[in-house]
Design a protein around this motif. Structure first.
Motif, PDB file in Angstrom:
ATOM      1  N   TYR A  17      -6.067  -3.438  14.405  1.00 20.56           N
ATOM      2  CA  TYR A  17      -6.784  -3.469  13.124  1.00 20.56           C
ATOM      3  C   TYR A  17      -8.113  -2.704  13.237  1.00 20.56           C
ATOM      4  O   TYR A  17      -9.187  -3.320  13.277  1.00 20.56           O
ATOM      5  CB  TYR A  17      -7.052  -4.921  12.707  1.00 20.56           C
ATOM      6  CG  TYR A  17      -5.839  -5.812  12.735  1.00 20.56           C
ATOM      7  CD1 TYR A  17      -4.857  -5.722  11.738  1.00 20.56           C
ATOM      8  CD2 TYR A  17      -5.661  -6.758  13.754  1.00 20.56           C
ATOM      9  CE1 TYR A  17      -3.736  -6.552  11.764  1.00 20.56           C
ATOM     10  CE2 TYR A  17      -4.548  -7.595  13.771  1.00 20.56           C
ATOM     11  CZ  TYR A  17      -3.590  -7.480  12.787  1.00 20.56           C
ATOM     12  OH  TYR A  17      -2.497  -8.291  12.801  1.00 20.56           O
ATOM     13  N   VAL A  49     -12.549  -9.645  12.884  1.00 17.01           N
ATOM     14  CA  VAL A  49     -12.127  -9.618  14.292  1.00 17.01           C
ATOM     15  C   VAL A  49     -12.296 -11.007  14.900  1.00 17.01           C
ATOM     16  O   VAL A  49     -11.411 -11.519  15.595  1.00 17.01           O
ATOM     17  CB  VAL A  49     -12.945  -8.589  15.108  1.00 17.01           C
ATOM     18  CG1 VAL A  49     -12.672  -8.753  16.615  1.00 17.01           C
ATOM     19  CG2 VAL A  49     -12.595  -7.169  14.685  1.00 17.01           C
ATOM     20  N   GLU A  99      -9.591 -13.334  13.676  1.00 17.79           N
ATOM     21  CA  GLU A  99      -8.305 -13.065  14.330  1.00 17.79           C
ATOM     22  C   GLU A  99      -8.302 -13.598  15.763  1.00 17.79           C
ATOM     23  O   GLU A  99      -7.299 -14.168  16.229  1.00 17.79           O
ATOM     24  CB  GLU A  99      -8.035 -11.549  14.328  1.00 17.79           C
ATOM     25  CG  GLU A  99      -6.771 -11.127  15.053  1.00 17.79           C
ATOM     26  CD  GLU A  99      -5.491 -11.642  14.410  1.00 17.79           C
ATOM     27  OE1 GLU A  99      -4.464 -11.736  15.118  1.00 17.79           O
ATOM     28  OE2 GLU A  99      -5.516 -11.949  13.194  1.00 17.79           O
ATOM     29  N   LEU A 100      -9.437 -13.441  16.462  1.00 15.20           N
ATOM     30  CA  LEU A 100      -9.533 -13.956  17.828  1.00 15.20           C
ATOM     31  C   LEU A 100      -9.406 -15.482  17.837  1.00 15.20           C
ATOM     32  O   LEU A 100      -8.794 -16.058  18.738  1.00 15.20           O
ATOM     33  CB  LEU A 100     -10.864 -13.531  18.453  1.00 15.20           C
ATOM     34  CG  LEU A 100     -10.981 -12.047  18.834  1.00 15.20           C
ATOM     35  CD1 LEU A 100     -12.424 -11.710  19.208  1.00 15.20           C
ATOM     36  CD2 LEU A 100     -10.045 -11.689  19.973  1.00 15.20           C
ATOM     37  N   ARG A 132      -5.787 -16.364  17.476  1.00 17.11           N
ATOM     38  CA  ARG A 132      -5.035 -16.090  18.709  1.00 17.11           C
ATOM     39  C   ARG A 132      -5.335 -17.133  19.783  1.00 17.11           C
ATOM     40  O   ARG A 132      -4.448 -17.530  20.538  1.00 17.11           O
ATOM     41  CB  ARG A 132      -5.376 -14.689  19.225  1.00 17.11           C
ATOM     42  CG  ARG A 132      -4.860 -13.573  18.328  1.00 17.11           C
ATOM     43  CD  ARG A 132      -5.002 -12.214  18.970  1.00 17.11           C
ATOM     44  NE  ARG A 132      -4.441 -11.169  18.130  1.00 17.11           N
ATOM     45  CZ  ARG A 132      -3.968 -10.000  18.586  1.00 17.11           C
ATOM     46  NH1 ARG A 132      -4.021  -9.751  19.881  1.00 17.11           N
ATOM     47  NH2 ARG A 132      -3.474  -9.093  17.776  1.00 17.11           N
ATOM     48  N   LYS A 159      -7.531  -5.314  22.018  1.00 21.16           N
ATOM     49  CA  LYS A 159      -6.180  -5.323  21.454  1.00 21.16           C
ATOM     50  C   LYS A 159      -6.241  -5.496  19.940  1.00 21.16           C
ATOM     51  O   LYS A 159      -5.512  -4.832  19.193  1.00 21.16           O
ATOM     52  CB  LYS A 159      -5.356  -6.456  22.070  1.00 21.16           C
ATOM     53  CG  LYS A 159      -5.165  -6.344  23.585  1.00 21.16           C
ATOM     54  CD  LYS A 159      -4.411  -7.551  24.117  1.00 21.16           C
ATOM     55  CE  LYS A 159      -4.351  -7.541  25.643  1.00 21.16           C
ATOM     56  NZ  LYS A 159      -3.672  -8.754  26.182  1.00 21.16           N
ATOM     57  N   VAL A 160      -7.116  -6.415  19.488  1.00 25.79           N
ATOM     58  CA  VAL A 160      -7.260  -6.656  18.050  1.00 25.79           C
ATOM     59  C   VAL A 160      -7.792  -5.404  17.355  1.00 25.79           C
ATOM     60  O   VAL A 160      -7.298  -4.995  16.291  1.00 25.79           O
ATOM     61  CB  VAL A 160      -8.206  -7.849  17.782  1.00 25.79           C
ATOM     62  CG1 VAL A 160      -8.482  -7.988  16.282  1.00 25.79           C
ATOM     63  CG2 VAL A 160      -7.603  -9.143  18.325  1.00 25.79           C
ATOM     64  N   LYS A 161      -8.777  -4.753  17.983  1.00 26.66           N
ATOM     65  CA  LYS A 161      -9.370  -3.549  17.382  1.00 26.66           C
ATOM     66  C   LYS A 161      -8.366  -2.399  17.329  1.00 26.66           C
ATOM     67  O   LYS A 161      -8.407  -1.566  16.422  1.00 26.66           O
ATOM     68  CB  LYS A 161     -10.604  -3.128  18.174  1.00 26.66           C
ATOM     69  CG  LYS A 161     -11.808  -4.009  17.921  1.00 26.66           C
ATOM     70  CD  LYS A 161     -13.019  -3.422  18.597  1.00 26.66           C
ATOM     71  CE  LYS A 161     -14.274  -4.158  18.178  1.00 26.66           C
ATOM     72  NZ  LYS A 161     -15.485  -3.559  18.769  1.00 26.66           N
ATOM     73  N   TYR A 187     -11.047  -3.542  10.759  1.00 32.06           N
ATOM     74  CA  TYR A 187     -11.546  -4.907  10.635  1.00 32.06           C
ATOM     75  C   TYR A 187     -13.064  -4.961  10.819  1.00 32.06           C
ATOM     76  O   TYR A 187     -13.628  -4.249  11.660  1.00 32.06           O
ATOM     77  CB  TYR A 187     -10.891  -5.807  11.687  1.00 32.06           C
ATOM     78  CG  TYR A 187      -9.674  -6.560  11.201  1.00 32.06           C
ATOM     79  CD1 TYR A 187      -8.952  -6.143  10.088  1.00 32.06           C
ATOM     80  CD2 TYR A 187      -9.238  -7.704  11.872  1.00 32.06           C
ATOM     81  CE1 TYR A 187      -7.833  -6.838   9.654  1.00 32.06           C
ATOM     82  CE2 TYR A 187      -8.110  -8.410  11.431  1.00 32.06           C
ATOM     83  CZ  TYR A 187      -7.425  -7.970  10.331  1.00 32.06           C
ATOM     84  OH  TYR A 187      -6.326  -8.662   9.903  1.00 32.06           O
ATOM     85  N   GLU A 203      -9.003  -9.957  24.721  1.00 29.43           N
ATOM     86  CA  GLU A 203      -8.205  -9.734  23.523  1.00 29.43           C
ATOM     87  C   GLU A 203      -8.853  -8.823  22.486  1.00 29.43           C
ATOM     88  O   GLU A 203      -8.158  -8.198  21.681  1.00 29.43           O
ATOM     89  CB  GLU A 203      -7.883 -11.081  22.857  1.00 29.43           C
ATOM     90  CG  GLU A 203      -6.817 -11.891  23.563  1.00 29.43           C
ATOM     91  CD  GLU A 203      -5.447 -11.255  23.474  1.00 29.43           C
ATOM     92  OE1 GLU A 203      -5.024 -10.874  22.366  1.00 29.43           O
ATOM     93  OE2 GLU A 203      -4.804 -11.127  24.525  1.00 29.43           O
ATOM     94  N   ARG A 204     -10.191  -8.741  22.484  1.00 27.64           N
ATOM     95  CA  ARG A 204     -10.884  -7.975  21.442  1.00 27.64           C
ATOM     96  C   ARG A 204     -10.396  -6.521  21.350  1.00 27.64           C
ATOM     97  O   ARG A 204     -10.138  -6.023  20.234  1.00 27.64           O
ATOM     98  CB  ARG A 204     -12.396  -8.026  21.662  1.00 27.64           C
ATOM     99  CG  ARG A 204     -13.187  -7.407  20.493  1.00 27.64           C
ATOM    100  CD  ARG A 204     -14.677  -7.528  20.702  1.00 27.64           C
ATOM    101  NE  ARG A 204     -15.122  -8.906  20.576  1.00 27.64           N
ATOM    102  CZ  ARG A 204     -15.512  -9.649  21.598  1.00 27.64           C
ATOM    103  NH1 ARG A 204     -15.504  -9.157  22.821  1.00 27.64           N
ATOM    104  NH2 ARG A 204     -15.915 -10.887  21.405  1.00 27.64           N
TER     105      ARG A 204
END
Length: 204
Positions: free
Chosen positions: A121, A129, A132-133, A136, A116-118, A124, A113-114
């Motif tokens: 955002y 980060v 957010e992880l 999720r 996707k988050v980066k 971030y 997932e990291r």
């Protein structure tokens, strides 16, 4: 005899849930001054309430936990144990040939997932980060898939450790490919490696 705690050592960091319980306790004292709190019943009610809270409602407690983590890390950097050096930490020497510890389901999830988050955002920070992880993962509907990945990695680790302890060597081809980890996640992985050393000492 138990070791005496160092009075100069920084206070441990608090979790978001610990801040929530503290807030509940303070509110209870204001509403019912002088009333004794039944600890077991009180903690059960707090746990149930926390479970039903939304991510938005938990946000302020998570922010407090992140601030306290920052406070703790700064204080630990300047902390000198008796006869030690500020920020020093006694670590067992890790054999670079020793098998890597099995990854947790959450770690597998973060590796996936990291990116996707980066992508969503890009500005971030590492802490944001990680936050957010965590959110999720809390709402992840595929936890079973990641838990199965962990079980497979545990089998790999056990086989490699058996070969390592018997003096042999084992190619680590079965280890799932890992994506680069953030410094915070890397620190967690290194701490896990320390646990491996402890396990090996117990076996001896």
């Amino acid at each position: 005899m138990p070791k005496k705690s160092d009075p100069s050592k920084p206070r441990g960091r608090m979790s978001s849930y610990a801040y929530f319980v503290q807030t509940c306790r303070d509110e209870h004292k204001k509403k019912h001054p002088g009333e004794a709190v039944v600890f077991v019943e009180f903690t059960k009610k707090c746990a149930a309430k926390w479970k039903d809270m939304t991510a938005k409602e938990k946000e302020r407690f998570e922010d407090l936990a992140l601030k306290d983590k920052s406070r703790y890390e700064k204080e630990m950097a300047n902390y000198a144990p008796a006869g030690g050096v500020p920020g020093s930490r006694k670590r067992n020497k890790k054999d670079p040939k020793a098998p890597k510890r099995a990854l947790s389901a959450f770690f597998f999830f973060c590796n996936e997932e990291r990116p996707k988050v980066k992508a969503i955002y890009p500005n971030y920070t590492i802490g944001e980060v990680a936050k957010e992880l965590g959110k999720r993962w809390e709402h992840c509907g595929e936890k079973k898939r990641f838990e199965e990945m962990t079980e497979k990695d545990k089998v790999r680790y056990q086989k490699e450790m058996a070969a390592y302890k018997s003096g042999g060597s084992m190619a680590k081809k079965s280890r799932p490919a890992e994506k680069p980890v953030e410094p915070a996640a890397q620190e967690e992985d290194e701490d896990d490696d320390d646990d491996d050393d402890d396990d090996e000492d117990d076996d001896e």
